[in-house]
Enzyme design. Sequence first.
Site, PDB file in Angstrom:
ATOM      1  N   ARG A  60       0.847  -1.614  -0.039  1.00  0.00           N
ATOM      2  CA  ARG A  60       0.199  -0.424   0.296  1.00  0.00           C
ATOM      3  C   ARG A  60       0.675   1.248   0.486  1.00  0.00           C
ATOM      4  O   ARG A  60       1.529   1.227   0.756  1.00  0.00           O
ATOM      5  CB  ARG A  60      -0.641  -0.198   1.527  1.00  0.00           C
ATOM      6  CG  ARG A  60      -1.566   1.078   1.356  1.00  0.00           C
ATOM      7  CD  ARG A  60      -2.770   0.659   2.225  1.00  0.00           C
ATOM      8  NE  ARG A  60      -3.955   2.265   2.543  1.00  0.00           N
ATOM      9  CZ  ARG A  60      -2.981   3.550   3.477  1.00  0.00           C
ATOM     10  NH1 ARG A  60      -2.421   3.052   4.127  1.00  0.00           N
ATOM     11  NH2 ARG A  60      -4.241   4.115   3.464  1.00  0.00           N
ATOM     12  N   THR A 155      -7.669   4.902  13.955  1.00  0.00           N
ATOM     13  CA  THR A 155      -5.866   3.623  13.951  1.00  0.00           C
ATOM     14  C   THR A 155      -5.355   5.019  13.484  1.00  0.00           C
ATOM     15  O   THR A 155      -6.155   6.316  12.917  1.00  0.00           O
ATOM     16  CB  THR A 155      -6.085   2.822  12.756  1.00  0.00           C
ATOM     17  OG1 THR A 155      -5.420   3.296  12.212  1.00  0.00           O
ATOM     18  CG2 THR A 155      -7.456   3.496  12.025  1.00  0.00           C
ATOM     19  N   LYS A 380     -25.656 -45.686   5.347  1.00  0.00           N
ATOM     20  CA  LYS A 380     -25.915 -44.628   5.868  1.00  0.00           C
ATOM     21  C   LYS A 380     -25.990 -45.630   7.169  1.00  0.00           C
ATOM     22  O   LYS A 380     -26.736 -46.496   7.325  1.00  0.00           O
ATOM     23  CB  LYS A 380     -26.608 -44.123   5.660  1.00  0.00           C
ATOM     24  CG  LYS A 380     -27.774 -43.262   7.307  1.00  0.00           C
ATOM     25  CD  LYS A 380     -28.768 -43.127   7.654  1.00  0.00           C
ATOM     26  CE  LYS A 380     -29.101 -44.638   8.221  1.00  0.00           C
ATOM     27  NZ  LYS A 380     -28.364 -44.578   9.903  1.00  0.00           N
ATOM     28  N   CYS A 465     -33.006 -45.247  10.276  1.00  0.00           N
ATOM     29  CA  CYS A 465     -33.967 -46.203   9.140  1.00  0.00           C
ATOM     30  C   CYS A 465     -34.705 -44.688   8.244  1.00  0.00           C
ATOM     31  O   CYS A 465     -34.592 -44.586   7.271  1.00  0.00           O
ATOM     32  CB  CYS A 465     -34.885 -47.020   9.515  1.00  0.00           C
ATOM     33  SG  CYS A 465     -34.004 -47.719  10.622  1.00  0.00           S
TER      34      CYS A 465
HETATM   35  C1  LIG Z   1      -7.013  -5.689   3.901  1.00  0.00           C
HETATM   36  C2  LIG Z   1      -7.617  -4.481   3.679  1.00  0.00           C
HETATM   37  N1  LIG Z   1      -8.454  -3.642   4.523  1.00  0.00           N
HETATM   38  C3  LIG Z   1      -9.259  -2.324   4.341  1.00  0.00           C
HETATM   39  C4  LIG Z   1      -7.934  -2.020   3.109  1.00  0.00           C
HETATM   40  C5  LIG Z   1      -8.640  -0.317   2.911  1.00  0.00           C
HETATM   41  O1  LIG Z   1      -8.513  -0.150   2.190  1.00  0.00           O
HETATM   42  P1  LIG Z   1      -9.166   1.264   0.979  1.00  0.00           P
HETATM   43  O2  LIG Z   1     -10.963   1.533   1.479  1.00  0.00           O
HETATM   44  O3  LIG Z   1      -9.361   0.804  -0.343  1.00  0.00           O
HETATM   45  O4  LIG Z   1      -8.728   2.440   1.770  1.00  0.00           O
HETATM   46  P2  LIG Z   1      -6.930   2.579   1.514  1.00  0.00           P
HETATM   47  O5  LIG Z   1      -6.724   1.453   1.850  1.00  0.00           O
HETATM   48  O6  LIG Z   1      -6.554   3.113  -0.570  1.00  0.00           O
HETATM   49  O7  LIG Z   1      -6.739   4.071   2.269  1.00  0.00           O
HETATM   50  C6  LIG Z   1      -7.266  -2.268   2.710  1.00  0.00           C
HETATM   51  N2  LIG Z   1      -6.456  -1.014   2.085  1.00  0.00           N
HETATM   52  N3  LIG Z   1      -6.795  -3.580   3.233  1.00  0.00           N
HETATM   53  C1  LIG Z   2      -4.803   0.727   5.965  1.00  0.00           C
HETATM   54  C2  LIG Z   2      -6.089   1.237   6.748  1.00  0.00           C
HETATM   55  N1  LIG Z   2      -7.636   0.840   5.947  1.00  0.00           N
HETATM   56  C3  LIG Z   2      -8.668   0.957   6.998  1.00  0.00           C
HETATM   57  C4  LIG Z   2      -9.861   1.131   6.442  1.00  0.00           C
HETATM   58  O1  LIG Z   2     -10.721   1.181   7.750  1.00  0.00           O
HETATM   59  O2  LIG Z   2     -10.452   0.507   5.602  1.00  0.00           O
HETATM   60  S1  LIG Z   2      -7.719   1.472   8.498  1.00  0.00           S
HETATM   61  C5  LIG Z   2      -6.382   1.123   8.434  1.00  0.00           C
HETATM   62  C6  LIG Z   2      -5.404   1.171   8.641  1.00  0.00           C
HETATM   63  C7  LIG Z   2      -4.742   0.169   9.928  1.00  0.00           C
HETATM   64  O3  LIG Z   2      -3.514   0.182  10.215  1.00  0.00           O
HETATM   65  P1  LIG Z   2      -2.938  -0.141  11.947  1.00  0.00           P
HETATM   66  O4  LIG Z   2      -3.289  -2.167  11.738  1.00  0.00           O
HETATM   67  O5  LIG Z   2      -1.671   1.034  11.929  1.00  0.00           O
HETATM   68  O6  LIG Z   2      -4.305   0.494  12.710  1.00  0.00           O
END
Ligand SMILES: Cc1ncc(COP(=O)(O)OP(=O)(O)O)c(N)n1
Ligand SMILES: Cc1nc(C(=O)O)sc1CCOP(=O)(O)O
Length: 542
Positions: A60, A155, A380, A465
């Site tokens: 990502r 987060t 069975k 049965c």
């Molecule tokens: C495993 C997983 N779950 C959720 C996300 C979040 O995806 P998305 O809503 O496309 O947000 P961004 O990652 O683009 O900020 C993810 N990447 N992976």
């Molecule tokens: C990449 C991402 N996507 C989110 C969503 O809400 O879809 S939260 C998130 C980041 C999660 O990071 P951490 O494991 O450090 O809390």
Amino acid sequence: MTVTSPASTAAASATPATRPPLNLAVYLVTDSGSMLPEGKSVEDQVKAALEGGATLIQLREKSLDTGAFITRARALLTLCRAYNVPLLINDRIDVALAVDADGVHLGQDDMDPKLARAILGPNKYLGVTVHNMHDAERAADAGADYLGTCAIFDTQTKKHKPGFEPLGVEGVKAMLTKLAEHHKTRALPVCTIGGLHASNVGAVLKDTATKTKKLDGVAVVSAIMAQKDARAATAQLKDVVERELALAPVYATREACQVVSVAAETLRKLREGKASPLVHHITNFVVMNDNANAALAVGGSPVMAHAENEMEAMTGIASSLVLNVGTLSDTWISAMLTAGRVANARGIPVVLDPVGAGATPYRLATCRTLLSEIKFDIIKGNAGEIAALANVQGVEQRGVDSGEVAGGEKASVALAVALAKATGAVVAMSGATDYVARVTAEGKTQVVAVDNGTQWLGKITGTGCTTATLVGCFAGVLGKANAFEAAVAGILTMCVAGEKAVALAKGPMSFKVALFDEFFNVMPADLVQAAKVRDRIQANAD
Ligand SMILES: Cc1ncc(COP(=O)(O)OP(=O)(O)O)c(N)n1
Ligand SMILES: Cc1nc(C(=O)O)sc1CCOP(=O)(O)O
């Protein structure tokens, strides 16, 4: 603690047969920002995570130039290949295709998943973040391989849009419940993300699990990427996740869902009168009337005929044949042999109920003769009967009603599989948990366990049965090629009807009346909602 070593051979291409398996258990989503510990690169942390047992990696990058993105993707792909772990790319299908990564993860603001699937083709993984059932159905329609819920907890890693509220444990649980209710989404693996780390994932997996669906894993960023010892952090996470996933039975795996769906769809046909199989029984005096009524209640058409002279004509027009050795006589045995041969010659599925097979030498010899002269599609029986046919000693038998296997699930599965291998039939072994086993045309063993049912089924005569009758009804609709599904469907219908009948019972006789009413009333949706069908039997075996 699970620490993984590199796979000896790298997967060369990404066909379904050779691409690394999709496993959401410990899903690392990378971050290349300030959370990385001093001196550590994204590549260092991913390598460490793979060593620690990460099961899936997502690259990502939100601000990297395309050239640098591709360079990093190539480096991670080399690492992932060495561990046979898939590499997915966040958002950027062009990058995924450029490096031949294993797929992409898309959010709701990204490309339409249907378009993404069209571009990616069928052999790449497609994961989609979903906020609600509308998103989930759309992802399923597009051919998504898994779903990720939006954040479960707050987060620090990602800024959410104003007004966004994490789902919380109850929100994820509610989503899993809804996903399990919908045929499009029921079988899709699901993970969650946001604020997860080793000390809360155990509770998250446990507290979000519903009777019908649970999370398949957790996705984390900082819990691995920000750690000085990312290998140990991953191994610790994996330890907790594996323990939690192994603890509770998994009732909604893809295979289990398919077999339950077939049961429900077949019951729908019976209920709607689109199928009305003629089930020819040669069955015992104790249950003859009950078996006929059960077949009728479920939508079949029963016939009880024992005279050898009419076997050719009667079996010849049947949809399935049920042979039950409960009250034998020499003339019945001749009739069974004739009926079985007619059924075999005409491709009609045949079910054997070896009632009390080990109770007397006569019964056992009869069963052996039947097995050598007739090709049975389904056998069975309870554990004692199956053990007698498989020539396995030491399984306790009491009368014709029961049989206990010492050694727990592994021993039960081994017993059912042994008879399936010896006879080529699907073996449906009843007990507190019912097991259905077969050996596929490719030589693979397939076993499902049905945890449904009630002890009340053992308090009236003939439910074993009658299960054979129900199996016969489903086999009459599904045919020989789907004998495995028919066996599961018959067992599930008996068990779910039994569970529903308990609520109405004051004692054995009112239970019996309620049970037969439920054969008539149980609906496809009841099977789907109540089914506790597992297919990862070995993993859950004690
Ligand atoms: C495993 C997983 N779950 C959720 C996300 C979040 O995806 P998305 O809503 O496309 O947000 P961004 O990652 O683009 O900020 C993810 N990447 N992976
Ligand atoms: C990449 C991402 N996507 C989110 C969503 O809400 O879809 S939260 C998130 C980041 C999660 O990071 P951490 O494991 O450090 O809390």
